[in-house]
Every structure is written in C-alpha cells, then in structure tokens.
Design a protein around this motif. Structure first.
Motif, PDB file in Angstrom:
ATOM      1  N   SER A 139     -26.759  90.463 -57.832  1.00  0.00           N
ATOM      2  CA  SER A 139     -26.198  90.926 -56.557  1.00  0.00           C
ATOM      3  C   SER A 139     -25.984  92.359 -57.202  1.00  0.00           C
ATOM      4  CB  SER A 139     -25.540  90.068 -56.131  1.00  0.00           C
ATOM      5  OG  SER A 139     -24.264  89.455 -56.257  1.00  0.00           O
ATOM      6  N   ASN A 140     -25.229  92.804 -55.834  1.00  0.00           N
ATOM      7  CA  ASN A 140     -24.450  94.400 -56.602  1.00  0.00           C
ATOM      8  C   ASN A 140     -22.959  94.021 -57.939  1.00  0.00           C
ATOM      9  OD1 ASN A 140     -25.843  96.030 -55.564  1.00  0.00           O
ATOM     10  ND2 ASN A 140     -24.402  95.905 -53.415  1.00  0.00           N
ATOM     11  N   ASN A 141     -23.642  94.349 -58.539  1.00  0.00           N
ATOM     12  CA  ASN A 141     -22.547  94.102 -59.749  1.00  0.00           C
ATOM     13  C   ASN A 141     -22.548  93.213 -60.510  1.00  0.00           C
ATOM     14  OD1 ASN A 141     -19.925  96.187 -59.400  1.00  0.00           O
ATOM     15  ND2 ASN A 141     -19.619  95.601 -57.648  1.00  0.00           N
ATOM     16  N   ASP A 142     -23.929  93.207 -60.435  1.00  0.00           N
ATOM     17  CA  ASP A 142     -24.154  92.156 -61.098  1.00  0.00           C
ATOM     18  C   ASP A 142     -23.670  90.578 -61.084  1.00  0.00           C
ATOM     19  OD1 ASP A 142     -26.443  93.786 -62.110  1.00  0.00           O
ATOM     20  OD2 ASP A 142     -24.994  94.097 -64.137  1.00  0.00           O
ATOM     21  N   GLY A 143     -23.646  90.348 -60.024  1.00  0.00           N
ATOM     22  CA  GLY A 143     -22.522  89.268 -59.953  1.00  0.00           C
ATOM     23  C   GLY A 143     -23.013  88.623 -59.725  1.00  0.00           C
ATOM     24  N   CYS A 144     -24.064  87.508 -58.245  1.00  0.00           N
ATOM     25  CA  CYS A 144     -25.380  86.997 -58.556  1.00  0.00           C
ATOM     26  C   CYS A 144     -25.610  86.461 -58.420  1.00  0.00           C
ATOM     27  CB  CYS A 144     -24.062  85.704 -57.074  1.00  0.00           C
ATOM     28  SG  CYS A 144     -23.007  86.332 -56.830  1.00  0.00           S
ATOM     29  N   ALA A 145     -26.569  85.461 -58.354  1.00  0.00           N
ATOM     30  CA  ALA A 145     -28.376  85.210 -58.643  1.00  0.00           C
ATOM     31  C   ALA A 145     -28.338  85.491 -57.024  1.00  0.00           C
ATOM     32  CB  ALA A 145     -29.055  83.759 -59.293  1.00  0.00           C
ATOM     33  N   VAL A 146     -29.434  85.916 -56.603  1.00  0.00           N
ATOM     34  CA  VAL A 146     -29.862  85.945 -55.078  1.00  0.00           C
ATOM     35  C   VAL A 146     -31.226  86.309 -54.997  1.00  0.00           C
ATOM     36  CG1 VAL A 146     -27.691  87.272 -54.079  1.00  0.00           C
ATOM     37  CG2 VAL A 146     -29.918  88.393 -54.686  1.00  0.00           C
ATOM     38  N   SER A 147     -32.158  85.882 -56.202  1.00  0.00           N
ATOM     39  CA  SER A 147     -33.251  85.746 -55.929  1.00  0.00           C
ATOM     40  C   SER A 147     -33.817  84.698 -57.378  1.00  0.00           C
ATOM     41  CB  SER A 147     -34.275  87.015 -55.602  1.00  0.00           C
ATOM     42  OG  SER A 147     -35.282  87.099 -55.324  1.00  0.00           O
ATOM     43  N   ARG A 148     -34.596  83.945 -57.404  1.00  0.00           N
ATOM     44  CA  ARG A 148     -34.649  83.060 -58.320  1.00  0.00           C
ATOM     45  C   ARG A 148     -36.693  83.223 -58.552  1.00  0.00           C
ATOM     46  NH1 ARG A 148     -31.847  78.258 -56.189  1.00  0.00           N
ATOM     47  NH2 ARG A 148     -33.018  79.243 -54.063  1.00  0.00           N
ATOM     48  N   SER A 149     -36.772  83.043 -59.695  1.00  0.00           N
ATOM     49  CA  SER A 149     -38.845  82.371 -59.931  1.00  0.00           C
ATOM     50  C   SER A 149     -38.263  81.450 -60.242  1.00  0.00           C
ATOM     51  CB  SER A 149     -38.727  83.421 -60.992  1.00  0.00           C
ATOM     52  OG  SER A 149     -38.234  82.438 -62.238  1.00  0.00           O
ATOM     53  N   ASN A 150     -39.859  80.584 -59.528  1.00  0.00           N
ATOM     54  CA  ASN A 150     -40.222  79.271 -59.447  1.00  0.00           C
ATOM     55  C   ASN A 150     -39.492  78.400 -60.379  1.00  0.00           C
ATOM     56  OD1 ASN A 150     -40.575  79.081 -57.413  1.00  0.00           O
ATOM     57  ND2 ASN A 150     -42.894  79.167 -57.678  1.00  0.00           N
ATOM     58  N   GLU A 151     -39.871  79.002 -62.428  1.00  0.00           N
ATOM     59  CA  GLU A 151     -39.408  78.795 -62.970  1.00  0.00           C
ATOM     60  C   GLU A 151     -37.371  78.939 -63.153  1.00  0.00           C
ATOM     61  OE1 GLU A 151     -41.399  81.248 -62.711  1.00  0.00           O
ATOM     62  OE2 GLU A 151     -43.209  80.443 -63.374  1.00  0.00           O
ATOM     63  N   LYS A 153     -28.838  77.600 -59.062  1.00  0.00           N
ATOM     64  CA  LYS A 153     -28.631  77.482 -57.662  1.00  0.00           C
ATOM     65  C   LYS A 153     -28.496  79.158 -56.883  1.00  0.00           C
ATOM     66  CE  LYS A 153     -28.339  73.296 -57.306  1.00  0.00           C
ATOM     67  NZ  LYS A 153     -29.730  72.469 -57.598  1.00  0.00           N
ATOM     68  N   MET A 154     -28.906  79.371 -55.524  1.00  0.00           N
ATOM     69  CA  MET A 154     -29.159  80.668 -54.951  1.00  0.00           C
ATOM     70  C   MET A 154     -27.852  80.787 -54.403  1.00  0.00           C
ATOM     71  SD  MET A 154     -30.234  82.601 -52.911  1.00  0.00           S
ATOM     72  CE  MET A 154     -30.231  84.375 -52.137  1.00  0.00           C
ATOM     73  N   GLY A 155     -27.012  81.725 -55.288  1.00  0.00           N
ATOM     74  CA  GLY A 155     -25.718  82.961 -55.240  1.00  0.00           C
ATOM     75  C   GLY A 155     -24.773  81.810 -56.192  1.00  0.00           C
ATOM     76  N   ALA A 156     -25.393  81.778 -57.934  1.00  0.00           N
ATOM     77  CA  ALA A 156     -24.826  81.370 -58.330  1.00  0.00           C
ATOM     78  C   ALA A 156     -24.355  82.666 -59.065  1.00  0.00           C
ATOM     79  CB  ALA A 156     -25.401  80.217 -59.362  1.00  0.00           C
ATOM     80  N   PRO A 157     -23.092  82.048 -59.453  1.00  0.00           N
ATOM     81  CA  PRO A 157     -21.949  83.196 -60.326  1.00  0.00           C
ATOM     82  C   PRO A 157     -23.224  83.475 -61.723  1.00  0.00           C
ATOM     83  CG  PRO A 157     -20.562  82.550 -59.593  1.00  0.00           C
ATOM     84  CD  PRO A 157     -21.501  81.652 -59.083  1.00  0.00           C
ATOM     85  N   TRP A 158     -23.455  84.961 -62.177  1.00  0.00           N
ATOM     86  CA  TRP A 158     -24.362  84.838 -63.355  1.00  0.00           C
ATOM     87  C   TRP A 158     -23.126  84.822 -64.724  1.00  0.00           C
ATOM     88  CZ3 TRP A 158     -28.736  84.421 -64.973  1.00  0.00           C
ATOM     89  CH2 TRP A 158     -28.561  84.723 -66.483  1.00  0.00           C
TER      90      TRP A 158
END
Length: 422
Positions: free
Chosen positions: A32-44, A51-56
């Motif tokens: 996400s903005n500010n390199d905050g959370c994972a908002v899109s994930r490949s199947n791998e 997890k969706m929205g997990a803090p990086w």
DNA sequence: TCTGGGGTCCTAGGACCC
DNA sequence: TCTGGGGTCCTAGGACCC
C-alpha cells in the motif's frame, strides 16, 4: 436476469508481471502507500501465509527467508492497465458496470442462445492475450450469485472449471452441495461482524443463509440482509449501474512518510489534498457546500500521545475553486492543530456536493471565484501531468510525502519510462 | 522505525416543524 | 398511572466493499 462478474487475479501483481516476467512463478507482493501493508499477493505469496493487509515491516523475516519480492504500488500503471482491460471486456456485452479497478459486471440478458461458458472463456483468452492479465469469470442470475460463482471459479472448487463458473449449469442438488461447502463470510456484503453474528445463530454456510427466513433476519439485521437472501435465491434486487453515479463526497488523505508536527508542513499537505479533491470535484462538475479537515496521530502508537480531530467548515456559497477551498481548509487546520503532537495523517473531505449547474452564486461570485484560472490549471495538468501547475501553498519539496522505495516504472503512461527492447 | 485510501448504505437519536 | 401525532433533516457511528 443474467450477470457475469469478471475479476483480475491478484490484479496489481499481475500488472507488474506483464512488464517484468522475472516476477513470474515467484512470491510477489504489492504494498500500500508508504510501503505499509501487503494489498496484492501472488499465489506463491499467499501460499507462504502472507495475509491481505498484513503490515510489511512485520513480514521482513518471512520475506528474507523465502525471497518474497515486494513492490511499492504504482497506481499510474494499474489505472492504465485497468482501462485497457475494461475496454476489452466491454466488447463482450452491451452492458458493462465497472465496479472497481479490477472487476466489472457484464449484463448477459439476451445471451441465452449463446454458450455462456464458451463466451466467458473467450473473454479470458482475449484479455490474457491483449492485455496480459489473467481473469476469472462467474456467471449467475443475480449479482450476488455471480460474485459467488467468481469465487468458485477462482478457487477451482469445481474440478476442470478452468477459470469460469456458471451456476446455471448446476442442478438444484449440485448447488445445494456446493453452497453447503462455502462459508457464509464469502458472500458479497457479509463481512467479519455479520459472519460472527450469523454463525452464532447457526448460520455458517451459504446454503443455510439462503434457506433462512428473510423477514426474521431483516428484523434482526437490516434490509440489506433481506436483499442478500433474496439474491442468493435467484431474485435479482441489485441492477446494473452503467453510468457511474456522481460521488456524494470526495475524500483525499494520505499518511506521511514520517511523522509531522510543524504547522507549515501540515499546511502544505492539506493544501495538496485540497488540490487533488477539488480537481476531482470539477471533473464530475459538482460544487462543494462543506469542507472537512482532519489530522491524526498514529493509532498504532499508543506509547505516543494521541490526538485526532476534525473540523467541518460550511462554505458561504458552494464552490469548486481550489484557492478558495484551500483558504477554508487552512483556516480549519489552524483551529485543530496542536504543536505538541506527532501527526501521522491528514485529510480533506468535500461534502454536500451539488451539480455545478444548480449552484447559486452570490453577488460577488464573479470577483471572487477563479473559474477561468481553474480551467487552465486542469487543462495544463491533464496534458503535462498532475502537479505541473499548483498553488504555492502546496510547497515544493514535500519532505512529508509518501515513502515509495520499490516502485516500478510507469511503463504505459510516461514517455521517459516506456519499456525498451534491446 | 515501519500499520492504505476512497467510497457507500443503513440505523438510531436528537432537534425542530406544524 | 396518565402528558399528541406525524413528519423532516442532520449527525454520528457502524458495517460493508475493493
């Protein structure tokens, strides 16, 4: 009625893969903005438990261990890829509703003489070939069921479905068996709270909600729940919205790259958000009657003193003038600002919107409003890019700005970043 | 150190009107 | 014990979506 719901798989990651084939087959996330959370994930990446929205920053160890690649979000790229994908999909039906950046509904009424599954496979093939994005298609007699069918297609819950699922091809008993295997929380409109309350009442699957008494659940929840039940039973309550309705409110807000506590920086940020929001306002030909400014510290840092406040300013007359709105916003900001806090985020919301054609100008409108100036600003920024012409209040360096350390080039929208074949 | 952004809809409750 | 009836508008808060 008959609907198709077409949805891009892991859309942002898929956009990145189109221009960088080295990302293929590897665990990739877009942040996400500010390199905050994972908002899109490949199947791998999903398989590794991201997890969706997990803090990086909490996933750095996992990332190092498995070589997960993280990219900053590149909305210029995704927005452009989305437009291309939508225009291809629009050719498969006279009715299209673009529901979000990566999905659209297509009206399939009048396609009864078609083999819908073959038609859907043609869409998938065409989008894959022309745009490079993999998509899945769900087909059913209501929007809610089409969303569910899309979920079934994406998860491959029916063997050999190959990215397409048509509920119309299932017998009543096949449907029942399938719906009994899907948790109620997968339904469009049933989020975590409703899942908890429904499960508590013994309604844990799609099938049990479909068979529940709509009147009783309406009393205990709301009309929305009654509509969901009707839609699950094949009674269409939600129709296509082909023209996007004008927004009723326009919000522009961002987290800062690092905490900010001085009024000068906050003012620059607020002025920048006003400019973004006001440009959107003019694009939909509306005027704002009210403007809200808010600032807040990070709610995740309970170890730091907390402050969150908003102020709503009624405008003397509805306006779409960036300069006038900026003055109002900065006036509001000074009223809520407190120097002793470390702010993490600020934002501006334009409300009480009405069509520009019905706005009643007051006697001094012509002297005070900068209509002609705004037109020139919008035209120049449309040609030369956002922020080419801006108010001095927005500041120059924007040191408070967003952190984007892993951004891919704007491959499709900027001449200097276009891919080169060597 | 580090935790996104932009929307919609629904309900409840209060203020106010005649 | 009991204190009209019917309505609108506004706001806040909660839930949902992607």
């Amino acid at each position: 009625m008959s609907f198709a719901l077409v949805d891009g798989n892991n859309f942002y990651v898929s956009c990145e893969r189109v221009f960088n084939p080295r990302l293929e087959g590897r665990p990739v996330v877009v942040l996400s903005n500010n390199d905050g959370c994972a908002v899109s994930r490949s199947n791998e990446a999903k398989a590794l438990g991201v997890k969706m929205g997990a803090p990086w920053f909490q996933m750095k160890d996992l990332a190092r261990k498995h070589g997960i690649l993280a990219l900053s979000s590149n909305y210029a790229l995704y927005g452009d890829m989305s437009q291309r994908m939508m225009s291809v999909l629009g050719q498969f039906s006279p009715e299209q509703e673009i529901y979000s950046i990566d999905e659209c509904f297509l009206g399939m009424d009048g396609f009864s003489h078609f083999d819908l599954v073959a038609h859907a496979q043609a869409m998938r093939h065409q989008v894959r070939q022309w745009i490079g994005i993999p998509v899945c298609v769900g087909l059913a007699e209501t929007k809610t069921l089409a969303k569910l069918a899309n979920h079934v297609a994406k998860k491959g819950l029916i063997p050999e479905s190959d990215g397409v699922c048509d509920f119309g091809r299932l017998s009543a008993t096949e449907r029942t068996t399938l719906f009994e295997s899907i948790p109620v929380g997968e339904i469009w409109g049933v989020g975590p709270q409703l899942t908890k309350q429904l499960t508590h009442r013994g309604i844990g699957t799609v099938e049990s909600l479909r068979r529940a008494d709509p009147k009783v659940l309406r009393r205990e929840f709301s009309v929305t729940m009654e509509r969901i039940i009707a839609e699950l039973n094949g009674e269409a309550c939600v129709d296509m919205e082909e023209v996007t309705p004008v927004r009723q409110q326009i919000l522009s807000s961002r987290s800062f790259g690092s905490y900010v506590s001085d009024l000068a920086s906050l003012s620059e940020a607020v002025a920048s958000y006003v400019a973004i929001a006001a440009a959107k306002l003019r694009r939909q030909e509306s005027l704002a009657g009210r403007l809200q400014v808010f600032i807040r510290t990070s709610p995740f840092r309970q170890d730091l003193p907390q402050h969150a406040q908003a102020v709503t300013i009624p405008l003397p007359t509805p306006s779409d003038d960036t300069l006038l709105l900026t003055r109002a916003a900065l006036w509001g900001l000074r009223r809520i600002y407190r120097p002793e806090f470390e702010y993490q985020k600020a934002g501006v919301m334009l409300m009480h919107l009405l069509p520009a054609t019905v706005g009643q100008p007051d006697l001094f409108h012509a002297v005070r409003n900068n209509d002609a100036l705004m037109q020139v600003v919008d035209r120049i920024n449309a040609t030369w890019g956002r922020g080419t012409l801006k108010s001095a209040a927005e500041g120059i360096g924007k040191p408070w700005g967003m952190k984007r350390e892993r951004m891919s080039p704007r491959w499709t929208t900027n001449w200097t970043e276009i891919p080169v074949a060597k």
